[in-house]
Design a protein around this motif. Structure first.
Motif, short mmCIF file in Angstrom:
data_model
loop_
_atom_site.label_atom_id
_atom_site.label_comp_id
_atom_site.label_asym_id
_atom_site.label_seq_id
_atom_site.Cartn_x
_atom_site.Cartn_y
_atom_site.Cartn_z
N GLN A 29 0.90 14.07 5.71
CA GLN A 29 0.26 14.51 6.95
C GLN A 29 -0.63 15.73 6.71
N LYS A 30 -0.18 16.62 5.85
CA LYS A 30 -0.98 17.81 5.51
C LYS A 30 -2.28 17.38 4.81
N TYR A 31 -2.15 16.47 3.84
CA TYR A 31 -3.35 16.00 3.14
C TYR A 31 -4.30 15.30 4.12
N ALA A 32 -3.76 14.43 4.97
CA ALA A 32 -4.59 13.69 5.92
C ALA A 32 -5.37 14.64 6.82
N CYS A 66 0.85 -1.19 0.00
CA CYS A 66 0.00 0.00 0.00
C CYS A 66 0.89 1.24 0.00
N GLY A 67 0.35 2.33 -0.51
CA GLY A 67 1.08 3.59 -0.48
C GLY A 67 1.29 4.09 0.94
N ARG A 68 2.24 5.00 1.11
CA ARG A 68 2.61 5.47 2.44
C ARG A 68 1.52 6.29 3.14
N LEU A 69 0.55 6.78 2.38
CA LEU A 69 -0.48 7.65 2.96
C LEU A 69 -1.14 7.02 4.19
N MET A 70 -1.38 5.71 4.13
CA MET A 70 -2.14 5.06 5.19
C MET A 70 -1.36 4.96 6.50
N ILE A 71 -0.03 5.13 6.44
CA ILE A 71 0.78 5.04 7.66
C ILE A 71 1.69 6.27 7.78
N ALA A 72 1.19 7.43 7.37
CA ALA A 72 2.03 8.63 7.30
C ALA A 72 2.70 8.95 8.63
N ASP A 73 1.99 8.80 9.74
CA ASP A 73 2.55 9.15 11.04
C ASP A 73 3.69 8.23 11.46
N LEU A 74 3.78 7.05 10.86
CA LEU A 74 4.83 6.09 11.23
C LEU A 74 6.11 6.32 10.44
N LEU A 75 6.08 7.20 9.45
CA LEU A 75 7.25 7.42 8.60
C LEU A 75 8.32 8.22 9.34
N PRO A 76 9.59 7.98 9.02
CA PRO A 76 10.65 8.82 9.60
C PRO A 76 10.54 10.25 9.07
N ASP A 77 10.98 11.21 9.86
CA ASP A 77 10.89 12.61 9.45
C ASP A 77 11.68 12.90 8.18
N SER A 78 12.64 12.03 7.86
CA SER A 78 13.46 12.22 6.67
C SER A 78 12.74 11.83 5.38
N ASP A 79 11.59 11.16 5.50
CA ASP A 79 10.86 10.72 4.31
C ASP A 79 10.30 11.95 3.58
N PRO A 80 10.62 12.12 2.28
CA PRO A 80 10.17 13.33 1.56
C PRO A 80 8.66 13.43 1.41
N GLN A 81 7.94 12.32 1.60
CA GLN A 81 6.48 12.37 1.47
C GLN A 81 5.78 12.73 2.78
N LYS A 82 6.47 12.59 3.91
CA LYS A 82 5.77 12.64 5.20
C LYS A 82 4.97 13.93 5.40
N ALA A 83 5.61 15.07 5.18
CA ALA A 83 4.92 16.35 5.41
C ALA A 83 3.72 16.51 4.49
#
Length: 339
Positions: A277-280, A257-274
């Motif tokens: 989280q904003k979209y969520a 699955c794409g990272r969207l479903m576990i966004a809060d579990l991603l490391p802060d270094s992940d370029p998608q995280k911010a």
């Protein structure tokens, strides 16, 4: 200065069998239409009103082609964001190509953007989701790590299901995993005589290529028939609907699955995280708490590609030139783009 108004033509499976995917796409498009209600400003400083025109494809390829034609010829939109389902997107693809308008699909099949026979890229067509080959490769890696040597594959009788079968098989065979039994079912089925064939094959794992509701119902049937045989899904079940319909049978089902479903579990270094989280946060607030869906994320990406393309335009181009310029922008500028 005030320039030419811009139009995005949006169509999704808001009703019909694909609605669990299309509704969050629609919600996302409406949210972005509201966020961009004041329009966009081009690099030349000229302001443009922005209108998002929406239609329901009803999960039907004929309806999809009809509303796409209407958006192109009657509504005269600058860019299409259309196609929740692979089959619907394939129906729209030749119309967009003939009319030389960029189409950004929210469906996954490789054939949407590339001719499977010639291997040529379709000039006017783009898509945002991962492909079924990507999903198949993760399935194969997981099963290889589990020591699995043979599987069964059940897939829905649609363009998406057939593409899942082809690409999952390709990925599994590359890892030396044998597909010993395959069968198809309809997206609306609630009974699955195919389970007798699965049992007879003696396979170690059942792989399913489908979206809800069929993906959920076949999971229930598999659990009832063979409770000890693991079920592996594809990336067409990355939403709450799959879990709601499958109930307890969804427990221990594994899928990429794409990272969207576990966004809060991603490391802060992940370029998608911010971005995720904003979209969520925005989606949850806009929909008064509707559960997140990876398919809404596909819609966000597609809409943002279209909006960025329109923001790149300078005043003075006619409709054909604007369409060509948006196509060129997406082709050349959507690179390493965190969606």
């Amino acid at each position: 200065a005030e320039g030419t108004p811009y139009k995005i033509g949006f169509c999704a499976a808001i009703t019909g069998p694909g609605s669990s995917l299309g509704v969050p796409e629609r919600n996302t498009a409406e949210m972005l239409a509201e966020q961009y209600a004041d329009g966009v400003t081009g690099p030349d400083g000229v302001h443009h009103a922005l209108e998002v025109i929406m239609y329901d494809t009803e999960s039907n390829p004929d309806t999809a082609s009809s509303v796409a034609s209407r958006l192109i010829t009657e509504d005269e939109v600058d860019v299409l964001v259309c196609g929740t389902l692979s089959g619907n997107s394939m129906a729209i693809m030749p119309i967009a190509t003939e009319n030389e308008i960029p189409l950004i699909s929210m469906a996954s099949a490789r054939a949407i953007i590339e001719d499977p026979e010639s291997g040529e890229t379709r000039k006017w067509i783009f898509k945002t989701p991962q492909e079924n080959l990507h999903s198949g490769e993760w399935q194969a890696l997981y099963l290889e790590a589990q020591g699995i040597t043979n599987v069964c594959d059940l897939y829905e009788n649609t363009g998406y299901g057939q593409d899942c079968l082809a690409n999952t098989t390709k990925a599994l065979e590359a890892k030396g995993i044998e597909v010993t039994y395959t069968d198809t079912f309809e997206r609306s089925d609630t009974e699955f005589p195919q389970m007798a064939g699965v049992q007879g094959s003696g396979c170690e794992v059942i792989i399913v290529g489908a979206i809800p509701p069929g993906a959920s119902m076949v999971t229930v049937a598999a659990r009832e028939t063979m409770p000890n045989v693991p079920v592996i899904q594809g990336h067409g079940v990355c939403n709450q609907t799959y879990i709601d319909l499958a109930g307890a049978a969804a427990e221990e089902v594994v899928f990429p699955c794409g990272r969207l479903m576990i966004a809060d579990l991603l490391p802060d270094s992940d370029p998608q995280k911010a971005v995720l989280q904003k979209y969520a946060k925005e989606y949850t607030e806009y929909t008064d708490g509707e559960p997140l869906s990876t398919f809404g994320g596909h819609g966000w990406d597609a809409m943002m590609w279209a909006i960025e393309g329109l923001e790149s335009l300078e005043e003075g181009q006619d409709l054909a030139a604007r369409r060509a310029s948006v196509r060129d922008y997406v082709e050349n500028n959507i690179v390493d783009w965190p969606g």
